[in-house]
Design a protein around this motif. Structure first.
Motif, short mmCIF file in Angstrom:
data_model
loop_
_atom_site.label_atom_id
_atom_site.label_comp_id
_atom_site.label_asym_id
_atom_site.label_seq_id
_atom_site.Cartn_x
_atom_site.Cartn_y
_atom_site.Cartn_z
N LYS A 7 2.80 3.43 -1.69
CA LYS A 7 3.10 3.73 -3.08
C LYS A 7 4.50 4.31 -3.24
O LYS A 7 5.29 3.91 -4.11
N TRP A 42 -17.89 -1.42 -10.07
CA TRP A 42 -16.57 -0.99 -10.53
C TRP A 42 -15.78 -2.14 -11.16
O TRP A 42 -14.85 -1.91 -11.96
N ARG A 65 0.82 -1.21 0.00
CA ARG A 65 0.00 0.00 0.00
C ARG A 65 0.86 1.27 0.00
O ARG A 65 0.36 2.36 -0.27
N ASP A 77 -15.22 -2.38 -14.92
CA ASP A 77 -14.14 -1.61 -15.56
C ASP A 77 -12.89 -2.45 -15.77
O ASP A 77 -12.02 -2.07 -16.58
N LEU A 78 -12.77 -3.56 -15.06
CA LEU A 78 -11.60 -4.44 -15.21
C LEU A 78 -11.78 -5.44 -16.33
O LEU A 78 -10.85 -6.18 -16.65
N PHE A 122 -11.78 -3.55 -3.73
CA PHE A 122 -11.49 -2.43 -4.63
C PHE A 122 -10.12 -1.83 -4.35
O PHE A 122 -9.31 -1.60 -5.27
N GLU A 123 -9.84 -1.57 -3.09
CA GLU A 123 -8.57 -0.97 -2.72
C GLU A 123 -7.40 -1.90 -3.04
O GLU A 123 -6.35 -1.47 -3.54
N TYR A 147 -2.13 -11.58 -11.37
CA TYR A 147 -3.22 -10.60 -11.31
C TYR A 147 -4.42 -11.07 -12.11
O TYR A 147 -5.57 -11.01 -11.66
N ASN A 200 -6.76 -2.09 -6.87
CA ASN A 200 -6.08 -0.88 -7.33
C ASN A 200 -4.62 -0.85 -6.88
O ASN A 200 -3.72 -0.45 -7.63
N TYR A 260 -2.68 -3.31 -8.94
CA TYR A 260 -2.50 -2.79 -10.30
C TYR A 260 -1.41 -1.71 -10.31
O TYR A 260 -0.57 -1.65 -11.22
N ASP A 261 -1.40 -0.86 -9.30
CA ASP A 261 -0.37 0.18 -9.21
C ASP A 261 1.01 -0.44 -9.06
O ASP A 261 1.98 0.01 -9.68
#
Length: 700
Positions: free
Chosen positions: A128, A270, A126, A273-274, A195-196, A222, A199, A202-203
């Motif tokens: 970043k 959401w 987490r 969107d993937l 969701f978190e 993934y 993301n 993915y980041d």
């Protein structure tokens, strides 16, 4: 200068030196070339000498390129040291600087490996910024690996840094794969966590772009994780379809549960969107499920409106029937379903469902409120009806039937799911109060009936009560609280049996025939109960009459026999009822008995008188005592019924006179005995003493 390599350079210098011996121009070029080459080598040595290998990852790529360019220069010098040594001074020192740098560089790589390994273990996915720094360091390692390869150094250093890179890559991929696996274990309902995490992963994957193979491995994990989640959401979608079909078939039984399921699934929109455009399904499924439930709710609303209209229409006509009770039950069931839909609508935030549900709640509340007020009047009417002894039995039946319907309705109303946000608790309390009032009224009436059914209650009143109880009918709700007809019949049957037994005992144990006749006449009135006691009164009255007649004959014969035998012990008990009887036949018979007794006693009195005049021997005294005992028993048993006898004296006076007479005789014998003693006439004394003993023995 362009390649920074010195391969063949010493040979060129040798040629230039040889040409210098022939021409001045070549001689002039040799020294500057050597000086320039020497400068390049010295600058390269200075560059690597001042490099801090511990901070290798902190240098910019331009700096690293310059440093490894110097390494490339020095490495080329080492490859040509024998040829260059005659021309360039300090080659050995500069090569020592290179060897020292390479040793320090290896130690720096080892330190770098430790730092990166520690960072990978500690840094959060987490974080970043932290992970971006790690990715930057790894990218620099990749650049250093390329620079080392370009320097043509020994393979061991290149292999060492490649080992470090692969180890670090493996750890990063491991962390990433573990995070993907852990995400699979997150509970479906925690969609924000999904969701978190997605993301975040993915980041992380986007940051690691410095080398193709590691990116592919991370993308593979993934994609597997996303596919797994897609399958899971597909299963949830199918489960929601099944859940909605179940609600359609059996009604919505748990609005909170279904609402939560639909709401949670909708929050995964959401996820579409993937997915590729043609594979997106979450939003479409969510819309379909919401539409399915809303259609069910509209159908339920329509049917509930019809139920309320039917109930209100019949309530205006004071109508009560089993159909109305069934409809009230339908209303309660519909109410339960609407309440569940209200919960469902609140969770998914559907204001239309909430508004319609609230409106139906209020309409139901209004109907019940009016109905409860009517219940109170119905109870009042029932109490007045059953309290009136002259009430028509059909009215009693109808009034009780209506009361039964009211109890059924109140039970349905009370079982409705009262909600303080919608319902007024006072209405529920009032409904329970009315229900309690009805039950109390019936219990009080039952107690009154049981209290009335005692030995003093007339048969007519008993018949009226049982007839009224029979008129109550056998309605399911009221029958549980009103007197049980069969139980009352059993009570009355016992009363009839006890009354018959009482008469039977009186007939067998007494001669109170007037009282027996009165009880028999009273018992005959119990024939009004025959229909309730299986004709028991009629079956008992004839045997009792016959028993009474037979008993009277036995008593009459017994009285006559006792009089004839002068056995007056217990005779008074037989004569006493006859003496008080108002029946002329019994009074006449009583007179006849008294006349016989009187005559018999006169004979006994005469016999006693004459016997007492005889010499007082053993036999005379015995007869006197026997006759006196008969007179005494007669006086005790029937003396009050007898007329005056001898010389106007009654039998009691006669008995007392006889006792005085016998006492006088005894005193006379005592006097004669005293005289004989004084005269010393012992023979006479012995005779007198014998007579005194005999007299005392029988008449004392």
């Amino acid at each position: 200068k362009k390649s920074h390599r010195f391969n063949g350079f010493h040979q060129d210098l040798g040629k230039l030196k040889a040409w210098g011996a022939l021409t001045d121009n070549c001689q002039k070029l040799l020294n500057p070339v050597i000086a320039h080459a020497t400068t390049i080598v010295k600058e390269a040595a200075c560059e690597i000498f001042g490099f801090d290998e511990k901070e290798i990852l902190l240098y910019s790529e331009a700096t690293l390129q310059q440093v490894f360019l110097s390494v490339k220069v020095l490495n080329s010098i080492r490859e040509n040291r024998h040829g260059l040594s005659p021309f360039i001074e300090g080659v050995d020192d500069m090569l020592n600087t290179l060897d020292n740098f390479l040793s320090r560089l290896k130690l720096g790589f080892e330190k770098c490996n430790e730092q990166l390994s520690s960072t990978i273990q500690q840094v959060s996915l987490r974080d970043k910024q932290g992970f971006q720094e790690l990715a930057t360091h790894m990218k620099k390692l990749e650049a250093i690996s390329v620079l080392l390869q370009d320097c043509s150094l020994e393979d061991d250093l290149f292999l060492f840094i490649e080992f470090i890179r692969k180890a670090i890559d493996s750890k990063i991929v491991g962390r990433f794969s573990d995070a993907c696996s852990n995400l699979k274990g997150i509970h479906y309902g925690i969609q924000t966590e999904w969701f978190e995490q997605l993301n975040m992963l993915y980041d992380v994957m986007s940051m690691i772009s410095y080398e193709g193979h590691i990116r592919k491995e991370m993308e593979s994990s993934y994609i597997v994780m996303v596919d797994g989640m897609k399958s899971h959401l597909k299963e949830k979608s199918a489960a929601l379809d099944k859940m909605s079909l179940n609600a359609l078939d059996y009604g919505l039984t748990d609005g909170k549960r279904d609402g939560n399921e639909v709401d949670i699934f909708a929050k995964y929109k959401w996820f579409d969107d993937l997915l590729p455009l043609e594979e997106r399904f979450v939003q479409n499924c969510s819309i379909k499920i919401n539409n399915d439930y809303f259609r069910m709710f509209l159908n339920l609303t329509e049917s509930t409106e019809g139920i309320i209209f039917y109930l209100q229409s019949n309530a205006k006509n004071s109508h009560f029937s089993s159909e109305l009770i069934d409809t009230t039950t339908e209303l309660r069931n519909s109410f339960l379903k609407i309440l569940e839909f209200s919960k469902f609508g609140s969770i998914i935030n559907n204001h239309e469902i909430i508004t319609h549900a609230t409106r139906l709640f209020l309409k139901t509340y209004s109907y019940i409120q009016a109905r409860v007020c009517e219940y109170q009047e119905i109870l009042k009417d029932w109490i007045e009806t059953v309290s009136n002894k002259n009430s028509d039995l059909d009215k009693v039946t109808r009034s009780t039937e209506v009361l039964n319907f009211v109890l059924c309705e109140t039970k349905e109303v009370i079982q409705m799911p009262w909600n303080e946000d919608i319902w007024n608790e006072d209405l529920q309390a009032l409904t329970k109060t009315v229900q309690c009032g009805i039950l109390t009224a019936m219990v009080d009436f039952t107690k009154q009936v049981l209290h009335t059914l005692n030995d003093k209650t007339s048969y007519e009143d008993i018949a009226r009560l049982i007839t009224q109880v029979q008129a109550f009918g056998d309605f399911p709700e009221t029958s549980m609280h009103l007197p049980r007809l069969e139980s009352l019949k059993e009570t009355v049957r016992n009363r009839v049996s006890n009354d018959a037994k009482k008469i039977e005992d009186m007939v067998e144990q007494t001669s109170e025939f007037d009282e027996i006749d009165r009880l028999l006449i009273q018992f005959e009135k119990a024939a009004i109960l025959d229909n309730f006691v299986s004709q028991e009164v009629s079956s008992r009255i004839r045997p009792l009459r016959r028993l009474r007649t037979d008993r009277e004959e036995v008593v009459s014969g017994c009285i006559t026999d006792m009089i004839e035998k002068n056995d007056f012990s217990g005779l008074g008990a037989f004569l006493q009822p006859l003496s008080n009887s108002k029946d002329q036949v019994k009074r006449k018979k009583f007179g006849q008995y008294v006349e016989k007794i009187n005559k018999s006693l006169k004979d006994i009195d005469s016999k006693l008188f004459f016997t007492s005049c005889n010499e007082m021997d053993e036999e005379t005294c015995r007869v006197i005592a026997s006759l006196q005992k008969i007179l005494e028993e007669a006086n005790e048993e029937v003396g009050k019924y007898l007329p005056k006898m001898r010389y106007g004296h009654n039998i009691k006076e006669m008995v007392e006179g006889n006792k005085k007479k016998f006492n006088a005789k005894f005193n006379s014998m005592l006097y004669n005995m005293e005289s004989a003693i004084k005269r010393k006439e012992f023979v006479s004394l012995a005779k007198i003493n014998a007579r005194i003993n005999i007299f005392a023995k029988h008449c004392g």
